[in-house]
Design a protein around this motif. Structure first.
Motif, PDB file in Angstrom:
ATOM      1  N   GLU A   1       0.825  -1.213   0.000  1.00 60.69           N
ATOM      2  CA  GLU A   1       0.000   0.000   0.000  1.00 60.69           C
ATOM      3  C   GLU A   1       0.857   1.260   0.000  1.00 60.69           C
ATOM      4  N   GLU A   2       2.052   1.173   0.579  1.00 57.69           N
ATOM      5  CA  GLU A   2       2.992   2.296   0.590  1.00 57.69           C
ATOM      6  C   GLU A   2       3.639   2.497  -0.778  1.00 57.69           C
ATOM      7  N   GLY A   3       3.449   1.533  -1.689  1.00 58.30           N
ATOM      8  CA  GLY A   3       4.034   1.626  -3.017  1.00 58.30           C
ATOM      9  C   GLY A   3       5.406   0.998  -3.133  1.00 58.30           C
ATOM     10  N   VAL A   4       5.786   0.193  -2.132  1.00 56.17           N
ATOM     11  CA  VAL A   4       7.093  -0.458  -2.137  1.00 56.17           C
ATOM     12  C   VAL A   4       7.136  -1.518  -3.231  1.00 56.17           C
ATOM     13  N   SER A   5       8.222  -1.516  -4.016  1.00 52.43           N
ATOM     14  CA  SER A   5       8.386  -2.523  -5.060  1.00 52.43           C
ATOM     15  C   SER A   5       9.565  -3.456  -4.788  1.00 52.43           C
ATOM     16  N   VAL A   6      10.451  -3.072  -3.842  1.00 50.58           N
ATOM     17  CA  VAL A   6      11.624  -3.884  -3.509  1.00 50.58           C
ATOM     18  C   VAL A   6      11.807  -3.887  -2.003  1.00 50.58           C
ATOM     19  N   LEU A   7      12.099  -5.062  -1.442  1.00 46.67           N
ATOM     20  CA  LEU A   7      12.452  -5.184  -0.029  1.00 46.67           C
ATOM     21  C   LEU A   7      13.859  -5.750   0.042  1.00 46.67           C
ATOM     22  N   LEU A   8      14.752  -5.024   0.700  1.00 45.88           N
ATOM     23  CA  LEU A   8      16.119  -5.474   0.929  1.00 45.88           C
ATOM     24  C   LEU A   8      16.180  -6.003   2.348  1.00 45.88           C
ATOM     25  N   ALA A   9      16.633  -7.241   2.530  1.00 47.39           N
ATOM     26  CA  ALA A   9      16.591  -7.860   3.854  1.00 47.39           C
ATOM     27  C   ALA A   9      17.793  -8.757   4.089  1.00 47.39           C
TER      28      ALA A   9
ATOM     29  N   LEU B   1       5.368 -11.489   0.271  1.00 47.71           N
ATOM     30  CA  LEU B   1       5.862 -10.251  -0.330  1.00 47.71           C
ATOM     31  C   LEU B   1       5.752 -10.301  -1.849  1.00 47.71           C
ATOM     32  N   ASN B   2       6.158 -11.417  -2.452  1.00 49.05           N
ATOM     33  CA  ASN B   2       6.044 -11.574  -3.908  1.00 49.05           C
ATOM     34  C   ASN B   2       4.595 -11.482  -4.364  1.00 49.05           C
ATOM     35  N   ALA B   3       3.676 -12.083  -3.604  1.00 46.87           N
ATOM     36  CA  ALA B   3       2.257 -12.034  -3.958  1.00 46.87           C
ATOM     37  C   ALA B   3       1.711 -10.607  -3.908  1.00 46.87           C
ATOM     38  N   CYS B   4       2.358  -9.751  -3.113  1.00 46.09           N
ATOM     39  CA  CYS B   4       1.959  -8.342  -3.029  1.00 46.09           C
ATOM     40  C   CYS B   4       2.716  -7.475  -4.028  1.00 46.09           C
ATOM     41  N   GLY B   5       3.462  -8.124  -4.932  1.00 42.62           N
ATOM     42  CA  GLY B   5       4.177  -7.389  -5.965  1.00 42.62           C
ATOM     43  C   GLY B   5       5.498  -6.805  -5.517  1.00 42.62           C
ATOM     44  N   ILE B   6       6.056  -7.336  -4.434  1.00 48.38           N
ATOM     45  CA  ILE B   6       7.314  -6.820  -3.899  1.00 48.38           C
ATOM     46  C   ILE B   6       8.439  -7.811  -4.183  1.00 48.38           C
ATOM     47  N   GLU B   7       9.458  -7.338  -4.894  1.00 50.96           N
ATOM     48  CA  GLU B   7      10.654  -8.132  -5.146  1.00 50.96           C
ATOM     49  C   GLU B   7      11.453  -8.218  -3.849  1.00 50.96           C
ATOM     50  N   VAL B   8      11.989  -9.384  -3.543  1.00 49.24           N
ATOM     51  CA  VAL B   8      12.759  -9.588  -2.320  1.00 49.24           C
ATOM     52  C   VAL B   8      14.227  -9.814  -2.670  1.00 49.24           C
ATOM     53  N   VAL B   9      15.100  -9.080  -1.985  1.00 55.73           N
ATOM     54  CA  VAL B   9      16.543  -9.239  -2.141  1.00 55.73           C
ATOM     55  C   VAL B   9      17.090  -9.592  -0.759  1.00 55.73           C
ATOM     56  N   ARG B  10      17.544 -10.853  -0.619  1.00 56.12           N
ATOM     57  CA  ARG B  10      18.054 -11.340   0.665  1.00 56.12           C
ATOM     58  C   ARG B  10      19.577 -11.274   0.705  1.00 56.12           C
ATOM     59  N   GLY B  11      20.114 -11.386   1.919  1.00 58.60           N
ATOM     60  CA  GLY B  11      21.556 -11.387   2.091  1.00 58.60           C
ATOM     61  C   GLY B  11      22.146 -10.009   2.330  1.00 58.60           C
ATOM     62  N   CYS B  12      21.303  -9.037   2.698  1.00 56.58           N
ATOM     63  CA  CYS B  12      21.766  -7.669   2.939  1.00 56.58           C
ATOM     64  C   CYS B  12      22.101  -7.479   4.418  1.00 56.58           C
ATOM     65  N   PHE B  13      23.280  -6.935   4.684  1.00 63.22           N
ATOM     66  CA  PHE B  13      23.707  -6.689   6.057  1.00 63.22           C
ATOM     67  C   PHE B  13      24.461  -5.365   6.107  1.00 63.22           C
ATOM     68  N   GLY B  14      24.258  -4.614   7.168  1.00 61.98           N
ATOM     69  CA  GLY B  14      24.992  -3.369   7.350  1.00 61.98           C
ATOM     70  C   GLY B  14      24.054  -2.193   7.521  1.00 61.98           C
ATOM     71  N   PRO B  15      24.621  -0.976   7.490  1.00 61.87           N
ATOM     72  CA  PRO B  15      23.801   0.231   7.626  1.00 61.87           C
ATOM     73  C   PRO B  15      22.777   0.330   6.497  1.00 61.87           C
ATOM     74  N   ALA B  16      21.535   0.625   6.853  1.00 68.51           N
ATOM     75  CA  ALA B  16      20.436   0.647   5.880  1.00 68.51           C
ATOM     76  C   ALA B  16      20.714   1.603   4.723  1.00 68.51           C
ATOM     77  N   ASP B  17      21.171   2.822   5.011  1.00 66.41           N
ATOM     78  CA  ASP B  17      21.430   3.786   3.934  1.00 66.41           C
ATOM     79  C   ASP B  17      22.475   3.249   2.953  1.00 66.41           C
ATOM     80  N   ASP B  18      23.516   2.617   3.489  1.00 68.37           N
ATOM     81  CA  ASP B  18      24.570   2.069   2.624  1.00 68.37           C
ATOM     82  C   ASP B  18      24.025   0.969   1.716  1.00 68.37           C
ATOM     83  N   ILE B  19      23.173   0.094   2.272  1.00 65.26           N
ATOM     84  CA  ILE B  19      22.611  -1.011   1.494  1.00 65.26           C
ATOM     85  C   ILE B  19      21.737  -0.475   0.357  1.00 65.26           C
TER      86      ILE B  19
END
Length: 122
Positions: A57-65, A76-94
């Motif tokens: 609903e927020e319009g998110v198309s990608v989730l970094l996790a 998440l995929n069923a809601c149209g959100i692409e998932v990218v796993r394996g992300c670690f570190g400061p959120a802004d940097d990712i």
């Protein structure tokens, strides 16, 4: 484009299902961060909390996790959100690394929720 991340103290939360706080980044057409705002997850664990629908609903198309189970990825995929796993570190940097094309999905899902919920039908 809008990108979301589960966060804990400014860093990507290592386990999506335990995250109470998310941050949504609005990205400009020239791949710059325009704005950032928090989204609090409803009670419940990851895929059962309803956060996938809220982020959609927020319009998110990608989730970094960091890590997440297959149920959460499916929701998440069923809601149209692409998932990218394996992300670690400061959120802004990712987010910036993703925008620069240096972050890719590691395609791994975790199999343990440490008592979060049983793995029956979702």
């Amino acid at each position: 484009m809008k990108i979301a991340l589960p966060v804990l103290n400014g860093f990507v939360n290592e386990h999506f299902g335990h995250s109470e706080n998310f941050v949504v980044y609005t990205i400009s057409p020239d791949k710059k961060i325009e704005s950032v705002h928090p989204v609090v997850s409803p009670e419940g664990c990851g895929c059962r909390s309803g956060i996938a629908g809220i982020l959609s609903e927020e319009g998110v198309s990608v989730l970094l996790a960091g890590n997440m189970g297959t149920g959460a990825v499916s929701h998440l995929n069923a809601c149209g959100i692409e998932v990218v796993r394996g992300c670690f570190g400061p959120a802004d940097d990712i987010v910036n690394e993703f925008l620069n094309g240096t972050v890719e999905d590691n395609c791994q899902t975790c199999s343990s929720h440490e008592g979060c919920h049983d793995h029956g039908a979702h």
